[in-house]
Design an enzyme around this catalytic site. Structure first.
Site, short mmCIF file in Angstrom:
data_model
loop_
_atom_site.label_atom_id
_atom_site.label_comp_id
_atom_site.label_asym_id
_atom_site.label_seq_id
_atom_site.Cartn_x
_atom_site.Cartn_y
_atom_site.Cartn_z
N PRO A 2 0.96 -1.30 0.07
CG PRO A 2 0.02 -0.99 2.16
CD PRO A 2 0.71 -2.07 1.19
CD GLU A 3 3.26 3.76 -3.73
OE1 GLU A 3 3.79 5.02 -3.03
OE2 GLU A 3 3.93 3.34 -4.45
CG HIS A 104 -3.75 -15.36 6.32
ND1 HIS A 104 -2.64 -15.94 6.65
CD2 HIS A 104 -4.12 -15.62 5.13
CE1 HIS A 104 -2.42 -17.01 5.84
NE2 HIS A 104 -3.26 -16.83 4.98
NE ARG A 126 4.22 -11.74 0.72
CZ ARG A 126 5.00 -11.01 -0.40
NH1 ARG A 126 4.19 -10.21 -1.13
NH2 ARG A 126 6.28 -11.08 -0.25
CE LYS A 169 21.86 15.81 -0.75
NZ LYS A 169 20.54 16.00 0.01
#
Ligand SMILES: [Zn+2]
Length: 296
Positions: A2-3, A104, A126, A169
């Protein structure tokens, strides 16, 4: 994985069930997720009222009335669902299919809310997700948070802030944007999308967006705006799928995205009039999708 917009969608989806509710009992069905639960986690959080639900980067923050905060991270495959005895409220289309196997279900928060009892269930096939407990008054110094940069959702992320970070940078722009010390919670997908929207190559040096006086060039102003809008648009999309699926069975937080450049290798660039083709390169082990023709 997930973002940030998905985590924010999870936060918004859980808020009606959790905020103001009494956490009657936390039921842990195993001693660990990615890490062991803190000692006495269940007894420390049980019996506490939930004051608010927040988020920092991709961490959910569940504030309890005694000043403790439950820190929850979804890892790769973690998800929450709400069961109130009437409907399983679990919005979202699935970008990747989610296992719903109850084996789960690792954590169950038994709640007493204004609308009666409910269960908030954490499922994680997981087990890369985790939960921790910290005091609110020292949270900013917690190892997870003390080095994090600004949120891409707030007003603090502006071009001057990024100019100070990027000045001098030689690091590729893509890597600089993924660095969590610069921007907290911004992930691979939305970095690709923001760079495409602003017409900037992921390969150029971050320092090239800063002038000799350390001020942001116009391109960095555009990029900063693109980062904020790409995240805001994704959260809005998640919010709409939340409403659309409020009565369906599923799981909070994973919704179908529509990407402009991410995962579109070999397909036509969607920039009007460009005519280029989306390319994929690997930077620091992560796939970068961009259009070599219009992103300079
Ligand atoms: Zn293009």
């Amino acid at each position: 994985m997930p973002e940030l917009p998905e985590v924010e969608t999870v936060r918004r989806g859980l808020t009606p069930a959790m905020e103001g509710s009494l956490l009657v009992r936390a039921e842990l069905r195993r001693p660990d997720l990615r890490f062991p639960f803190p000692a006495d986690f269940a007894s420390l959080v049980s019996g506490q009222r939930i004051v608010s639900l927040g988020r920092r980067a991709k961490y959910l923050l569940i504030d309890l009335e005694d000043g403790n905060v439950i820190i929850a991270h979804l890892g790769m495959s973690g998800s929450f669902r709400v069961e109130d005895g009437v409907a399983s409220e679990a919005p979202g289309d699935f970008h990747h299919p989610r296992g719903k196997s109850e084996k789960h279900d690792h954590v169950i928060f038994h709640l007493e809310g204004v609308n009666g009892p409910a269960r908030v269930i954490y499922n994680d096939p997981r087990r890369f997700g985790f939960m921790d407990l910290a005091r609110r008054d020292v949270l900013a110094n917690h190892a997870f948070f003390r080095e994090l940069g600004e949120e891409p959702t707030g007003n603090v992320l502006d071009a001057a802030y990024l100019a100070a970070r990027f000045a001098g940078k030689a690091q590729p722009l893509k890597s600089a944007l993924l660095d969590q010390k610069n921007i907290a919670g911004l992930g691979n997908i939305y970095v690709c999308e923001a760079l495409w929207r602003s017409g900037l190559s992921p390969l150029r040096a971050a320092g090239t967006l800063v002038d000799a006086k350390g001020k942001p060039k116009a391109a960095l102003v555009l990029l900063t705006e693109a980062i904020r809008t790409v995240i805001a648009d994704a959260i809005a999309a998640g919010g709409s799928s939340l409403r659309d699926h409020i009565q369906t069975d599923g799981t909070l937080g994973y919704f179908q995205h529509s990407f402009s450049v991410y995962d579109r290798e070999g397909e036509p660039c969607r920039t009007p009039g460009c005519g280029g083709t989306v390319a994929r390169v690997v930077q620091a082990g992560r796939s970068t999708f961009y259009c070599p023709k219009c992103q300079k």
